[in-house]
Design an enzyme around this catalytic site. Structure first.
Site, PDB file in Angstrom:
ATOM      1  N   CYS A 133       0.838  -1.207   0.000  1.00  0.00           N
ATOM      2  CA  CYS A 133       0.000   0.000   0.000  1.00  0.00           C
ATOM      3  C   CYS A 133       0.873   1.257   0.000  1.00  0.00           C
ATOM      4  O   CYS A 133       1.433   1.632   1.033  1.00  0.00           O
ATOM      5  CB  CYS A 133      -0.903  -0.044   1.229  1.00  0.00           C
ATOM      6  SG  CYS A 133      -1.915   1.417   1.464  1.00  0.00           S
ATOM      7  N   CYS A 136      -0.363   4.060   2.202  1.00  0.00           N
ATOM      8  CA  CYS A 136      -0.082   3.821   3.627  1.00  0.00           C
ATOM      9  C   CYS A 136       1.391   4.079   3.947  1.00  0.00           C
ATOM     10  O   CYS A 136       1.716   4.708   4.946  1.00  0.00           O
ATOM     11  CB  CYS A 136      -0.380   2.374   4.015  1.00  0.00           C
ATOM     12  SG  CYS A 136      -1.983   1.770   3.480  1.00  0.00           S
ATOM     13  N   ASP A 137       2.286   3.557   3.127  1.00  0.00           N
ATOM     14  CA  ASP A 137       3.697   3.468   3.512  1.00  0.00           C
ATOM     15  C   ASP A 137       4.658   4.291   2.668  1.00  0.00           C
ATOM     16  O   ASP A 137       5.841   4.385   3.003  1.00  0.00           O
ATOM     17  CB  ASP A 137       4.149   1.989   3.450  1.00  0.00           C
ATOM     18  CG  ASP A 137       3.352   1.121   4.415  1.00  0.00           C
ATOM     19  OD1 ASP A 137       2.952   1.636   5.469  1.00  0.00           O
ATOM     20  OD2 ASP A 137       3.132  -0.058   4.106  1.00  0.00           O
TER      21      ASP A 137
END
Ligand code: FAD
Length: 307
Positions: A133, A136-137
């Protein structure tokens, strides 16, 4: 005797927990079932930096905080893997391996899971450079070199997203052309810091005792192996909705995602769906929580109308 609830929530991730919070606070009787530990995918997340209210929070800590607040108004929480749902008039029958529960309404919040590459190093370096993701990261890899694996819409879109954060993005794809929509391909091709390695598969993800240092890839035509240095590896080889148990309801699209309206209602009256199981453009904790709030309110209106 089968116990009857106003609402049964299937899945105790952020979407299900929020739906349970809203429904129980509106004085509905709520059972929340999960086949594992509450928290869902948040349990596999080390650091979360994009959930408002916290500069940074560990996934398991956010899971516990959400569980504590979502159960404060009397939600009953039980272990159970739901294997199917049937309807008996307006009543919904929810089956697990050893139990049957009855409810006026059901909220499906079973989430999704990322397809794995299945190569050595993938599990070992999960959360230490291996990610599924970019939203997300990605921010953890500012001005570093990253690798994206895949050639579909998600891979190409996320490579473009990462190109604004990372120093260099290398897309490794097993074919000689991308599968992504042309517009997404054009966007990626126009970026100076994205390059493509064709006809190649990842053999293993390499690292030291702390984190990822790169990947070893193999050209499928020449059988030559090559090492690529990177501190992040983003894998986009598919995301699967966990909807097998709900197939017979006829509420999924051809990819298995559940279709809902803005109230999170499916086409079966009294069955709602929230979070990653839905057909939706962004699968995140914030959007899961948003879905849960809407469904928790909509289910109240539905249950009231049945009285
Ligand atoms: P899930 O969290 O998937 O929860 C679903 C629950 O349903 C699970 O507990 C599961 O056990 C249960 N379940 C499934 N099937 C059944 C069944 N048949 N019977 C009973 N229970 C069932 N998002 C962010 O916003 N920020 C991040 O930084 C971030 N990082 C991430 C990192 C990783 C490694 C991963 C995997 C995801 C990350 N995400 C992040 C995405 C985010 O976690 C998900 O979008 C979110 O958890 C979806 O919530 P959900 O409640 O819809 O589903």
């Amino acid at each position: 005797m089968t116990k009857k609830y106003d609402v049964i929530v299937i899945g105790a991730g952020p979407a299900g927990m929020t739906a349970a919070l809203y429904a129980s606070r509106a004085e509905l009787s709520v059972l929340m079932l999960d086949r594992g530990v509450f928290g869902g995918q948040m349990n596999n997340t080390a650091e979360i930096e994009n959930y408002p209210g916290f500069k940074s929070i560990l996934g398991p800590d956010l899971s516990q905080a959400m569980y504590d607040s979502s159960t404060q108004f009397g939600v009953e929480y039980a272990y159970g893997e739901v294997t199917g749902i049937t309807t008996d008039g307006a009543t919904k029958l929810v089956n697990t391996a050893d139990q049957q529960y009855e409810a006026v309404a059901v909220i499906l919040a079973a989430g999704a899971e990322y397809r794995k590459l299945g190569v050595p190093g993938e599990e070992e370096f999960g959360g230490r450079g291996v990610s599924y993701c970019a939203v997300c990261d990605g921010a953890f890899f500012k001005q570093e070199d990253v690798i994206v694996v895949g050639g579909g819409d998600s891979a190409v879109q996320e490579a473009t997203y990462l190109s604004n954060i990372a120093n260099q993005v290398t897309v490794v794809h097993r074919r000689d052309q991308l599968r992504a929509q042309p517009i997404l391909q054009q966007q990626a091709f126009s970026k100076d810091n994205i390059n493509f390695v064709w006809n190649s598969t990842v053999q293993h993800i390499d690292g030291d005792d702390k984190k990822v240092t790169g990947v070893t890839i193999k050209n499928q035509q020449t059988n030559e192996e090559q090492q690529l240095a990177a501190s992040g590896v983003f894998i986009y080889v598919g995301i699967l909705p966990l909807t097998t148990a709900f197939q017979q309801l006829g509420i999924t699209d051809d990819q298995g995602w559940i279709e809902t309206n803005e109230q999170m209602a499916t086409k079966v009256p009294g069955i709602f769906a929230v979070g990653d199981v839905r057909h939706k453009p962004l699968r995140q904790i914030t959007t899961a929580v948003g879905d849960g709030g809407i469904a928790g309110q909509a289910v109240f209106d539905y249950v009231e109308a049945q009285k």
